[in-house]
Scaffold this active site. Structure first.
Site, short mmCIF file in Angstrom:
data_model
loop_
_atom_site.label_atom_id
_atom_site.label_comp_id
_atom_site.label_asym_id
_atom_site.label_seq_id
_atom_site.Cartn_x
_atom_site.Cartn_y
_atom_site.Cartn_z
N TYR A 132 -19.98 -18.72 11.25
CA TYR A 132 -21.41 -18.55 11.55
C TYR A 132 -21.88 -19.83 12.22
O TYR A 132 -22.06 -20.86 11.57
CB TYR A 132 -22.16 -18.28 10.25
CG TYR A 132 -23.64 -18.02 10.37
CD1 TYR A 132 -24.29 -17.86 11.59
CD2 TYR A 132 -24.42 -17.89 9.21
CE1 TYR A 132 -25.64 -17.61 11.68
CE2 TYR A 132 -25.78 -17.63 9.28
CZ TYR A 132 -26.39 -17.49 10.50
OH TYR A 132 -27.74 -17.24 10.58
N LYS A 160 -20.23 -15.20 14.28
CA LYS A 160 -21.63 -14.79 14.42
C LYS A 160 -22.28 -15.91 15.23
O LYS A 160 -22.44 -17.03 14.74
CB LYS A 160 -22.32 -14.63 13.07
CG LYS A 160 -23.82 -14.34 13.20
CD LYS A 160 -24.52 -14.29 11.85
CE LYS A 160 -26.02 -14.08 12.03
NZ LYS A 160 -26.75 -14.06 10.73
#
EC number: 4.3.3.7
Length: 293
Positions: A132, A160
């Site tokens: 992330y 992400k």
């Protein structure tokens, strides 16, 4: 598996305690409206203010209630490598399909520190790991080269991407190839993100508009003109909602929207606060414009 519309689940509270009944309701609302994946205990789930027991409980509930109908990508990041390993190990034992692990925040590691952080988790755990990358919150941006090194490890499968830089999609695809999963963390750029090689999103808006988000994601990845036009149409409907979700600190606006839809209360934990009246008006207007209210 890791594609399409995945929801960054809010964590409902009542009197400053986890509202289990509302949380289960939210999960089934997602399941019945076409969401591909559930992402508990992330930024939108207020993970910084969850106790360890609560963090584990929301993941456990998510796995149990989804019962294999949806994938579960558990938020297990921390700026302590030891803690991230512990949270990821729990998610694996609970039956989560993958872990979403944020780049360490506050302590500002070097690129080598980032690599060693994820490598240590990779070496101790056995489920797929999605990086992330959110420099706006972590104050560190993982480079494409560091990501490529990590992709050589057995459990690192994708990212992400919440950098907001669409050129990164191309750079990451060129460096790692199409097997490297790219999910946007910015709802507002999802259309162009997918056009450049992304395969889906981890979405805030999906909390309150799961069917619209799911339909949009599906249309955006079908290679014909009719589907592309449908994706553009749905994106135009969704954009006012996306904008309204970030007028104030996430997840306060989306929790207010969820309250309007009867999904849960709009309670957040300090230091977050509920949205102001002007923001309430904008959120309500966005929901009405999309025929959600």
């Amino acid at each position: 598996m890791f594609k399409g519309s995945n929801v960054a689940l809010i964590t409902p509270f009542k009197n400053n305690e986890l509202d289990v009944e509302a949380y289960i309701k939210l999960i089934h609302f997602q399941i019945s409206n076409g969401t591909n994946g559930l992402v508990p205990a992330g930024t939108t789930g207020e993970s910084p203010t969850l106790s360890h027991d609560e963090h584990q409980k929301v993941i456990d509930l998510c796995v149990k209630e989804s019962n294999g109908k949806n994938i579960v990508i558990a938020g297990t990041g921390s700026n302590s490598t030891k803690e991230a390993i512990s949270l990821t190990t729990h998610a694996e034992k609970a039956g989560a399909d993958a872990a979403l692990i944020v780049t360490p925040y506050y302590n500002k590691p070097t690129q080598e520190g980032l690599y060693q952080h994820y490598k240590a988790i990779n070496d101790k755990c056995g489920i797929p790991i999605i990086i992330y990358n959110i420099p706006g919150r972590s104050v560190i941006d993982m480079s494409v080269d560091t990501m490529a090194r990590l992709f050589e490890l057995k459990n690192i499968v994708g990212v992400k991407d919440a950098t907001g830089d669409l050129d990164r999609v191309n750079q990451q695809k060129d460096k790692m190839g199409t097997d490297f999963v790219q999910l946007t963390g910015n709802d507002d750029n999802a259309l162009e993100f997918n056009n450049r090689g992304g395969v889906g999103s981890i979405s805030v808006t999906a909390n309150i508009a799961p069917k619209l988000c799911s339909d949009f994601q599906k249309a955006s990845k079908i290679e014909n003109n009719e589907s592309k036009l449908e994706a553009i149409r749905l994106d135009k409907i969704l954009q006012p909602i996306h904008s309204s979700m970030f007028i104030e600190s996430n997840p306060s606006p989306v929790k207010y929207a969820a309250k309007l839809l009867g999904l849960c209360d709009d309670e957040v934990r300090l230091p977050l606060v509920k949205v102001t009246d002007p923001t309430k008006d904008i959120v309500k207007e966005a929901l009405v414009s999309a025929n959600l209210l």
